[in-house]
Motif scaffolding. Sequence first.
Motif, PDB file in Angstrom:
ATOM      1  N   LEU A 188       0.742  -1.528  -0.079  1.00  0.00           N
ATOM      2  CA  LEU A 188      -0.095  -0.499  -0.249  1.00  0.00           C
ATOM      3  C   LEU A 188       0.720   0.914  -0.078  1.00  0.00           C
ATOM      4  CD1 LEU A 188      -2.593  -1.105   2.697  1.00  0.00           C
ATOM      5  CD2 LEU A 188      -2.651  -0.586   0.190  1.00  0.00           C
ATOM      6  N   LEU A 189       1.468   1.067   0.957  1.00  0.00           N
ATOM      7  CA  LEU A 189       2.901   2.646   0.638  1.00  0.00           C
ATOM      8  C   LEU A 189       3.427   2.560  -0.478  1.00  0.00           C
ATOM      9  CD1 LEU A 189       4.426   2.247   4.369  1.00  0.00           C
ATOM     10  CD2 LEU A 189       2.988   3.394   3.695  1.00  0.00           C
ATOM     11  N   THR A 190       3.622   1.649  -0.750  1.00  0.00           N
ATOM     12  CA  THR A 190       4.751   1.616  -2.392  1.00  0.00           C
ATOM     13  C   THR A 190       3.358   2.070  -3.413  1.00  0.00           C
ATOM     14  OG1 THR A 190       5.318  -0.822  -3.177  1.00  0.00           O
ATOM     15  CG2 THR A 190       6.894   0.996  -2.172  1.00  0.00           C
ATOM     16  N   ARG A 191       2.127   2.070  -3.503  1.00  0.00           N
ATOM     17  CA  ARG A 191       0.894   1.923  -4.296  1.00  0.00           C
ATOM     18  C   ARG A 191       1.013   3.054  -5.845  1.00  0.00           C
ATOM     19  NH1 ARG A 191      -3.450  -1.479  -6.061  1.00  0.00           N
ATOM     20  NH2 ARG A 191      -5.049  -0.374  -6.781  1.00  0.00           N
ATOM     21  N   GLY A 192       1.357   2.707  -6.467  1.00  0.00           N
ATOM     22  CA  GLY A 192       1.323   4.330  -7.514  1.00  0.00           C
ATOM     23  C   GLY A 192       3.326   4.667  -8.044  1.00  0.00           C
ATOM     24  N   LEU A 193       3.670   4.359  -6.911  1.00  0.00           N
ATOM     25  CA  LEU A 193       5.379   4.248  -7.386  1.00  0.00           C
ATOM     26  C   LEU A 193       5.602   3.606  -8.566  1.00  0.00           C
ATOM     27  CD1 LEU A 193       6.414   4.727  -3.384  1.00  0.00           C
ATOM     28  CD2 LEU A 193       5.286   6.992  -5.368  1.00  0.00           C
ATOM     29  N   PRO A 194       7.015   3.906  -8.812  1.00  0.00           N
ATOM     30  CA  PRO A 194       7.421   2.936  -9.697  1.00  0.00           C
ATOM     31  C   PRO A 194       8.046   1.443  -9.330  1.00  0.00           C
ATOM     32  CG  PRO A 194       9.332   5.026  -9.347  1.00  0.00           C
ATOM     33  CD  PRO A 194       7.586   5.025  -9.182  1.00  0.00           C
ATOM     34  N   VAL A 195       7.518   0.227  -8.316  1.00  0.00           N
ATOM     35  CA  VAL A 195       7.806  -0.116  -7.762  1.00  0.00           C
ATOM     36  C   VAL A 195       8.878  -1.211  -8.365  1.00  0.00           C
ATOM     37  CG1 VAL A 195       7.453  -2.403  -6.177  1.00  0.00           C
ATOM     38  CG2 VAL A 195       6.571  -0.103  -6.100  1.00  0.00           C
ATOM     39  N   LYS A 196       9.778  -1.776  -7.675  1.00  0.00           N
ATOM     40  CA  LYS A 196      10.212  -2.815  -8.697  1.00  0.00           C
ATOM     41  C   LYS A 196      10.669  -4.516  -7.579  1.00  0.00           C
ATOM     42  CE  LYS A 196      14.984  -4.371 -10.078  1.00  0.00           C
ATOM     43  NZ  LYS A 196      16.874  -4.345 -10.320  1.00  0.00           N
ATOM     44  N   PRO A 197       9.806  -5.268  -7.495  1.00  0.00           N
ATOM     45  CA  PRO A 197       9.389  -6.116  -7.274  1.00  0.00           C
ATOM     46  C   PRO A 197      10.488  -6.913  -7.261  1.00  0.00           C
ATOM     47  CG  PRO A 197       8.520  -6.644  -9.208  1.00  0.00           C
ATOM     48  CD  PRO A 197       8.909  -4.984  -9.122  1.00  0.00           C
ATOM     49  N   LEU A 198      10.599  -8.279  -6.829  1.00  0.00           N
ATOM     50  CA  LEU A 198      11.596  -9.050  -7.113  1.00  0.00           C
ATOM     51  C   LEU A 198      12.055 -10.006  -8.385  1.00  0.00           C
ATOM     52  CD1 LEU A 198      11.255 -10.995  -3.689  1.00  0.00           C
ATOM     53  CD2 LEU A 198      13.468  -9.624  -4.589  1.00  0.00           C
ATOM     54  N   SER A 199      12.547 -10.308  -8.739  1.00  0.00           N
ATOM     55  CA  SER A 199      12.265 -10.641 -10.287  1.00  0.00           C
ATOM     56  C   SER A 199      11.884 -12.293 -10.155  1.00  0.00           C
ATOM     57  CB  SER A 199      13.514 -10.925 -11.447  1.00  0.00           C
ATOM     58  OG  SER A 199      14.493 -11.603 -10.365  1.00  0.00           O
ATOM     59  N   ASP A 200      11.571 -12.345 -12.005  1.00  0.00           N
ATOM     60  CA  ASP A 200      10.973 -14.225 -11.477  1.00  0.00           C
ATOM     61  C   ASP A 200      12.589 -14.833 -10.634  1.00  0.00           C
ATOM     62  OD1 ASP A 200       8.411 -13.736 -12.069  1.00  0.00           O
ATOM     63  OD2 ASP A 200       9.248 -14.276 -14.426  1.00  0.00           O
ATOM     64  N   ASP A 201      13.667 -15.006 -11.715  1.00  0.00           N
ATOM     65  CA  ASP A 201      15.071 -15.480 -10.941  1.00  0.00           C
ATOM     66  C   ASP A 201      14.896 -15.310  -9.507  1.00  0.00           C
ATOM     67  OD1 ASP A 201      17.702 -17.186 -11.365  1.00  0.00           O
ATOM     68  OD2 ASP A 201      18.654 -15.053 -11.424  1.00  0.00           O
ATOM     69  N   GLN A 202      15.376 -14.087  -8.464  1.00  0.00           N
ATOM     70  CA  GLN A 202      15.105 -13.664  -7.146  1.00  0.00           C
ATOM     71  C   GLN A 202      14.214 -15.039  -7.339  1.00  0.00           C
ATOM     72  OE1 GLN A 202      15.147  -9.467  -8.312  1.00  0.00           O
ATOM     73  NE2 GLN A 202      17.006  -9.845  -7.653  1.00  0.00           N
ATOM     74  N   ILE A 203      13.021 -14.195  -7.472  1.00  0.00           N
ATOM     75  CA  ILE A 203      12.071 -15.840  -6.966  1.00  0.00           C
ATOM     76  C   ILE A 203      12.077 -17.439  -7.093  1.00  0.00           C
ATOM     77  CG2 ILE A 203       9.387 -16.752  -6.921  1.00  0.00           C
ATOM     78  CD1 ILE A 203       9.062 -13.626  -7.627  1.00  0.00           C
ATOM     79  N   ALA A 204      12.476 -17.990  -7.514  1.00  0.00           N
ATOM     80  CA  ALA A 204      12.847 -18.743  -8.013  1.00  0.00           C
ATOM     81  C   ALA A 204      13.720 -19.416  -7.196  1.00  0.00           C
ATOM     82  CB  ALA A 204      13.110 -19.429  -9.022  1.00  0.00           C
ATOM     83  N   GLN A 205      15.278 -17.979  -6.549  1.00  0.00           N
ATOM     84  CA  GLN A 205      16.361 -18.774  -5.802  1.00  0.00           C
ATOM     85  C   GLN A 205      15.716 -18.430  -4.618  1.00  0.00           C
ATOM     86  OE1 GLN A 205      19.835 -16.733  -6.677  1.00  0.00           O
ATOM     87  NE2 GLN A 205      19.134 -15.357  -8.643  1.00  0.00           N
ATOM     88  N   VAL A 206      14.861 -17.816  -4.040  1.00  0.00           N
ATOM     89  CA  VAL A 206      13.975 -17.897  -2.585  1.00  0.00           C
ATOM     90  C   VAL A 206      13.475 -19.445  -2.955  1.00  0.00           C
ATOM     91  CG1 VAL A 206      12.709 -17.688  -1.175  1.00  0.00           C
ATOM     92  CG2 VAL A 206      14.028 -15.875  -2.429  1.00  0.00           C
ATOM     93  N   VAL A 207      12.647 -19.764  -3.690  1.00  0.00           N
ATOM     94  CA  VAL A 207      11.921 -20.845  -3.824  1.00  0.00           C
ATOM     95  C   VAL A 207      12.817 -21.819  -3.302  1.00  0.00           C
ATOM     96  CG1 VAL A 207      10.118 -22.443  -5.273  1.00  0.00           C
ATOM     97  CG2 VAL A 207       9.796 -19.896  -4.965  1.00  0.00           C
ATOM     98  N   THR A 208      13.916 -22.042  -4.156  1.00  0.00           N
ATOM     99  CA  THR A 208      14.634 -23.505  -4.362  1.00  0.00           C
ATOM    100  C   THR A 208      14.948 -23.731  -2.747  1.00  0.00           C
ATOM    101  OG1 THR A 208      14.595 -23.351  -6.452  1.00  0.00           O
ATOM    102  CG2 THR A 208      16.653 -24.477  -4.760  1.00  0.00           C
ATOM    103  N   LYS A 209      16.403 -22.121  -2.379  1.00  0.00           N
ATOM    104  CA  LYS A 209      16.683 -22.692  -1.196  1.00  0.00           C
ATOM    105  C   LYS A 209      15.983 -22.682   0.173  1.00  0.00           C
ATOM    106  CE  LYS A 209      19.772 -20.398   1.224  1.00  0.00           C
ATOM    107  NZ  LYS A 209      20.990 -18.922   1.664  1.00  0.00           N
TER     108      LYS A 209
END
Length: 214
Positions: A188-209
């Motif tokens: 909510l705090l970042t709504r409307g801002l140019p947010v950079k979420p985690l990339s698909d690769d970064q998500i995959a690394q977290v999910v795997t680890k």
Amino acid sequence: MSDEAKLRDQLCALARSLYDRGLTHGSTGNISARAPDGGLLVSPTGSSFGRLDPARLSKFDDRGQHIDGDRPTKEMPLHTAFYDTRAGTGAVVHLHSTHSVALSMLTDADEDTFIPPLTPYAIMQLGRVKLLPVFLPGDPAMGDAVRGLAGKRSAVMLAHHGPVVAGKDADAACNAIEELEATAKLALLTRGLPVKPLSDDQIAQVVTKFDVDW
């Protein structure tokens, strides 16, 4: 002090901490945990997280029969749905936390990935959070909706209502639901801002680890 007595005290202390920090309010929210004898300890209906009495917690035996304590929360179907369908569930907590509820009201809320992948910790502790539709309080259909997920999600968000999270124990469930609310606040705090979420690769690394269901 017996193991069950310690668990009773722990549940009340965790609930009080959540209440004192404004993560739920009034008589909202409910919490349960698997007792040492295989039954369940559950917060009573109409009770406040800020004033739970360890001696008055609802007690269920290992066959699901209410055997002691005050009448349980009317949202027992939510709790039993997680215990019945998700292996390793040792506790379930449900809050009416402000930021997550606000996020659920937005017209573009994501039903399959309700909590956006903004931090590794939300992924680690929650996996992918499912947004469920609006139900009347206490409607058994809430439990049916959780059962329909076949144990694939440890956390769901009830639209216009609040999050429900299952964990291996009470500490884990409470930590995870706090992470859910904190990430909803970030969204909510970042709504409307140019947010950079985690990339698909970064998500995959977290999910795997961390061996996350995603």
